[in-house]
Write a protein that holds these residues in place. Structure first.
Motif, PDB file in Angstrom:
ATOM      1  N   ALA A 109     -12.469   9.061  -2.396  1.00  0.00           N
ATOM      2  CA  ALA A 109     -13.601   8.494  -3.308  1.00  0.00           C
ATOM      3  C   ALA A 109     -12.884   7.439  -4.668  1.00  0.00           C
ATOM      4  N   VAL A 110     -11.609   8.056  -4.371  1.00  0.00           N
ATOM      5  CA  VAL A 110     -11.244   7.373  -5.656  1.00  0.00           C
ATOM      6  C   VAL A 110     -10.250   6.173  -5.568  1.00  0.00           C
ATOM      7  N   GLU A 111     -10.310   5.963  -3.347  1.00  0.00           N
ATOM      8  CA  GLU A 111      -9.627   5.010  -3.159  1.00  0.00           C
ATOM      9  C   GLU A 111     -10.783   3.916  -3.134  1.00  0.00           C
ATOM     10  N   ALA A 112     -11.791   4.334  -2.780  1.00  0.00           N
ATOM     11  CA  ALA A 112     -12.911   3.547  -2.056  1.00  0.00           C
ATOM     12  C   ALA A 112     -13.190   2.104  -2.525  1.00  0.00           C
ATOM     13  N   ALA A 113     -13.042   1.066  -2.442  1.00  0.00           N
ATOM     14  CA  ALA A 113     -13.857  -0.520  -3.140  1.00  0.00           C
ATOM     15  C   ALA A 113     -15.321  -0.136  -2.719  1.00  0.00           C
ATOM     16  N   ASP A 114     -16.212  -0.750  -4.091  1.00  0.00           N
ATOM     17  CA  ASP A 114     -17.502  -0.699  -3.729  1.00  0.00           C
ATOM     18  C   ASP A 114     -17.954   0.427  -2.729  1.00  0.00           C
ATOM     19  N   LEU A 115     -17.827   2.335  -3.710  1.00  0.00           N
ATOM     20  CA  LEU A 115     -18.448   3.117  -2.809  1.00  0.00           C
ATOM     21  C   LEU A 115     -20.007   2.735  -3.532  1.00  0.00           C
ATOM     22  N   LYS A 116     -20.950   2.632  -1.826  1.00  0.00           N
ATOM     23  CA  LYS A 116     -22.050   2.866  -2.565  1.00  0.00           C
ATOM     24  C   LYS A 116     -22.620   4.347  -2.270  1.00  0.00           C
TER      25      LYS A 116
END
Length: 210
Positions: free
Chosen positions: A44-51
């Protein structure tokens, strides 16, 4: 940039089923899978553009509704849809109280899961608070949902019966930092000591073992 969707569940086959539903709704999405709460928080911290986060409550490292609170603290702007086999009529209300946008049972058919994913991605609003909801209790739930990730880890350690020295060692922080977090937690929960903080958290089902 490609949208990222996190699937957090400790059962590989169910992650595959959810990934299939996601693929039908958002074929171009990047799907990230996690089998433990720690891995989910890291993703969750590392994911880019988490939707969107699709979360099971029964995961290694998660106790009761702590998984929702933890991931909501890490990415407060990202909707969390709980897909779980937890029993009880109050589950849907409880998951919303801790920051999720909704609740689906794992035995829901694929079409229902797809519809819920599509609604979550479209920015569907939270269900309105039901009539008769206890306002002070709802306020406390919101305060718990508003704790920082480290404060949640400290509170869960207190619920586990750990002393400050043990908490400091397990989290890799100083005892002074643990005390500072506890002071902040007690202020947010409007209690005077760690025992009362634990009782409040337990009364909300934060340590409910499903």
């Amino acid at each position: 940039m490609t949208d990222t969707i996190l699937i957090a569940d400790d059962h590989p086959l169910f992650r595959q089923a959810i990934a299939l539903a996601v693929g039908r709704v958002r074929p171009d999405a990047l799907i990230v899978e996690a089998g433990t709460l720690a891995a989910a928080a890291r993703s969750a911290v590392e994911a880019a553009d988490l939707k969107l986060i699709l979360l099971d409550l029964k995961m290694p490292g998660a106790v009761g509704y702590s998984g929702i609170a933890m991931l909501h603290a890490e990415r407060p702007s990202v909707p969390i849809l709980v897909v779980s086999s937890v029993e009880g009529h109050a589950a849907a209300d409880e998951v919303r109280a801790f920051g999720a946008i909704g609740f689906l049972r794992k035995d829901s058919d694929l079409a229902t899961i797809e519809a819920a994913i599509a609604a979550a991605l479209s920015g569907a609003a939270l269900a309105p608070q039901q009539a008769g909801e206890d306002a002070p209790l709802e306020t406390i739930r919101q305060e718990v949902a508003g704790l920082t990730p480290m404060q949640l880890k400290v509170l869960l350690a207190v619920l586990d019966g750990q002393l400050n020295k043990q908490i400091a060692h397990s989290l890799g922080i100083s005892e002074a930092t643990v005390k500072a977090h506890m002071t902040a937690i007690m202020r947010k929960l409007d209690v005077r000591n760690r025992t009362q903080a634990a009782l409040v958290a337990r009364s909300l089902g934060l340590d409910l073992r499903h």
